[in-house]
Motif scaffolding. Structure first.
Motif, PDB file in Angstrom:
ATOM      1  N   ASP A  82       8.619  22.229  45.013  1.00  0.00           N
ATOM      2  CA  ASP A  82       9.345  21.021  44.631  1.00  0.00           C
ATOM      3  C   ASP A  82      10.667  20.967  45.389  1.00  0.00           C
ATOM      4  O   ASP A  82      11.312  21.983  45.610  1.00  0.00           O
ATOM      5  N   GLY A  83      11.054  19.775  45.807  1.00  0.00           N
ATOM      6  CA  GLY A  83      12.332  19.594  46.487  1.00  0.00           C
ATOM      7  C   GLY A  83      12.168  19.438  47.991  1.00  0.00           C
ATOM      8  O   GLY A  83      11.052  19.377  48.508  1.00  0.00           O
ATOM      9  N   PRO A  84      13.278  19.382  48.704  1.00  0.00           N
ATOM     10  CA  PRO A  84      13.232  19.120  50.148  1.00  0.00           C
ATOM     11  C   PRO A  84      12.608  20.260  50.960  1.00  0.00           C
ATOM     12  O   PRO A  84      12.224  20.045  52.104  1.00  0.00           O
ATOM     13  N   PHE A  85      12.488  21.443  50.392  1.00  0.00           N
ATOM     14  CA  PHE A  85      11.916  22.573  51.121  1.00  0.00           C
ATOM     15  C   PHE A  85      10.489  22.889  50.669  1.00  0.00           C
ATOM     16  O   PHE A  85      10.015  24.009  50.826  1.00  0.00           O
ATOM     17  N   THR A  86       9.793  21.893  50.122  1.00  0.00           N
ATOM     18  CA  THR A  86       8.417  22.065  49.670  1.00  0.00           C
ATOM     19  C   THR A  86       7.572  22.657  50.787  1.00  0.00           C
ATOM     20  O   THR A  86       7.694  22.263  51.952  1.00  0.00           O
ATOM     21  N   ASP A  87       6.715  23.606  50.397  1.00  0.00           N
ATOM     22  CA  ASP A  87       5.777  24.318  51.268  1.00  0.00           C
ATOM     23  C   ASP A  87       6.417  25.447  52.072  1.00  0.00           C
ATOM     24  O   ASP A  87       5.715  26.163  52.782  1.00  0.00           O
ATOM     25  N   PHE A  88       7.745  25.633  52.002  1.00  0.00           N
ATOM     26  CA  PHE A  88       8.364  26.800  52.631  1.00  0.00           C
ATOM     27  C   PHE A  88       8.013  28.028  51.793  1.00  0.00           C
ATOM     28  O   PHE A  88       7.871  27.940  50.575  1.00  0.00           O
ATOM     29  N   VAL A  89       7.882  29.174  52.452  1.00  0.00           N
ATOM     30  CA  VAL A  89       7.643  30.438  51.765  1.00  0.00           C
ATOM     31  C   VAL A  89       8.860  31.319  51.994  1.00  0.00           C
ATOM     32  O   VAL A  89       9.408  31.360  53.105  1.00  0.00           O
ATOM     33  N   GLY A  90       9.287  31.998  50.925  1.00  0.00           N
ATOM     34  CA  GLY A  90      10.457  32.868  51.035  1.00  0.00           C
ATOM     35  C   GLY A  90      10.358  34.039  50.091  1.00  0.00           C
ATOM     36  O   GLY A  90       9.379  34.192  49.354  1.00  0.00           O
ATOM     37  N   GLU A  91      11.403  34.853  50.106  1.00  0.00           N
ATOM     38  CA  GLU A  91      11.448  36.055  49.278  1.00  0.00           C
ATOM     39  C   GLU A  91      12.551  35.926  48.244  1.00  0.00           C
ATOM     40  O   GLU A  91      13.661  35.488  48.553  1.00  0.00           O
ATOM     41  N   ILE A  92      12.258  36.310  47.005  1.00  0.00           N
ATOM     42  CA  ILE A  92      13.256  36.257  45.930  1.00  0.00           C
ATOM     43  C   ILE A  92      14.291  37.346  46.177  1.00  0.00           C
ATOM     44  O   ILE A  92      13.963  38.524  46.295  1.00  0.00           O
ATOM     45  N   GLU A  93      15.547  36.924  46.280  1.00  0.00           N
ATOM     46  CA  GLU A  93      16.652  37.858  46.485  1.00  0.00           C
ATOM     47  C   GLU A  93      17.364  38.167  45.177  1.00  0.00           C
ATOM     48  O   GLU A  93      17.859  39.263  44.967  1.00  0.00           O
ATOM     49  N   ASN A  94      17.405  37.169  44.269  1.00  0.00           N
ATOM     50  CA  ASN A  94      18.138  37.333  43.019  1.00  0.00           C
ATOM     51  C   ASN A  94      17.509  36.461  41.936  1.00  0.00           C
ATOM     52  O   ASN A  94      16.966  35.395  42.225  1.00  0.00           O
ATOM     53  N   ILE A  95      17.609  36.932  40.681  1.00  0.00           N
ATOM     54  CA  ILE A  95      17.123  36.166  39.530  1.00  0.00           C
ATOM     55  C   ILE A  95      18.278  36.016  38.551  1.00  0.00           C
ATOM     56  O   ILE A  95      18.880  37.010  38.140  1.00  0.00           O
ATOM     57  N   ASP A  96      18.602  34.772  38.185  1.00  0.00           N
ATOM     58  CA  ASP A  96      19.667  34.487  37.222  1.00  0.00           C
ATOM     59  C   ASP A  96      19.014  33.964  35.940  1.00  0.00           C
ATOM     60  O   ASP A  96      18.679  32.779  35.842  1.00  0.00           O
TER      61      ASP A  96
END
Length: 183
Positions: free
Chosen positions: A140-154
């Motif tokens: 969801d949002g402007p970066f839909t379909d990008f894949v990334g790595e979770i760096e931090n959880i708030d």
């Protein structure tokens, strides 16, 4: 948002949230009466929490602002309980209660999604399978379909920080829990 519950810890994993219908305007009276009945009958282990969801609304009248508590779901009370014949009978026979949501003899508990949307349960990263270092796909949002790595959880803000690669550079994004899926 709303003051739904006094954020008690879950005492029994079998306890579920149910929606109870009341006469209009009797929500607080039903809550008070039910709490007293639970205490008098020693059923705290079965009926664990009773809530009338409210929100504070600021109204302006004649140039003065006034804060007012407004019921989010008029004619409804939320009850966290272990469903037994005794607990069903206690709730169903509380003065001002017209019944449970669901079939009369078989009330239906709220789903996890409903508990979250009503505010009686906070989402946790584990509900989504999130851990630092996980790969996620943005949905969801402007970066839909990008894949990334979770760096931090708030957990307090219900957000995750995800590192994505964009134009050959690492870019950090703060996303709501429901804006990404674990890959």
């Amino acid at each position: 948002m709303a003051d739904i519950t006094n954020e008690r810890t879950d005492r029994d994993p079998d306890a579920r949230w149910y929606v109870v219908h009341t006469y209009s305007g009797h929500e607080n009276k039903v809550k008070t009466t039910m709490e007293q009945m639970v205490k008098n009958q020693g059923m705290e282990h079965l009926v664990q929490e009773i809530s009338v969801p409210v929100d504070n609304v600021v109204e302006e009248k004649n140039g003065t602002k006034k804060s007012k508590e407004v019921k989010l779901y008029p004619s409804y009370v939320l009850v966290k309980m272990i469903m037994t014949d005794e607990s069903w009978y206690l709730v169903r026979n509380t003065r001002g209660v017209t019944g449970f949501l669901g079939p009369a003899s078989n009330p239906i508990p709220l789903t996890l999604e409903e508990e979250i949307s009503l505010g009686v349960k906070k989402r946790k990263p584990s509900d989504f399978g999130y851990e630092v270092g996980n790969q996620v796909k943005i949905i969801d949002g402007p970066f839909t379909d990008f894949v990334g790595e979770i760096e931090n959880i708030d957990e307090e803000e219900e957000k995750i920080t995800v590192l994505i690669s964009m134009f050959g550079r690492e870019t950090k994004l703060d996303l709501d829990y429901n804006q990404a899926l674990k890959v």
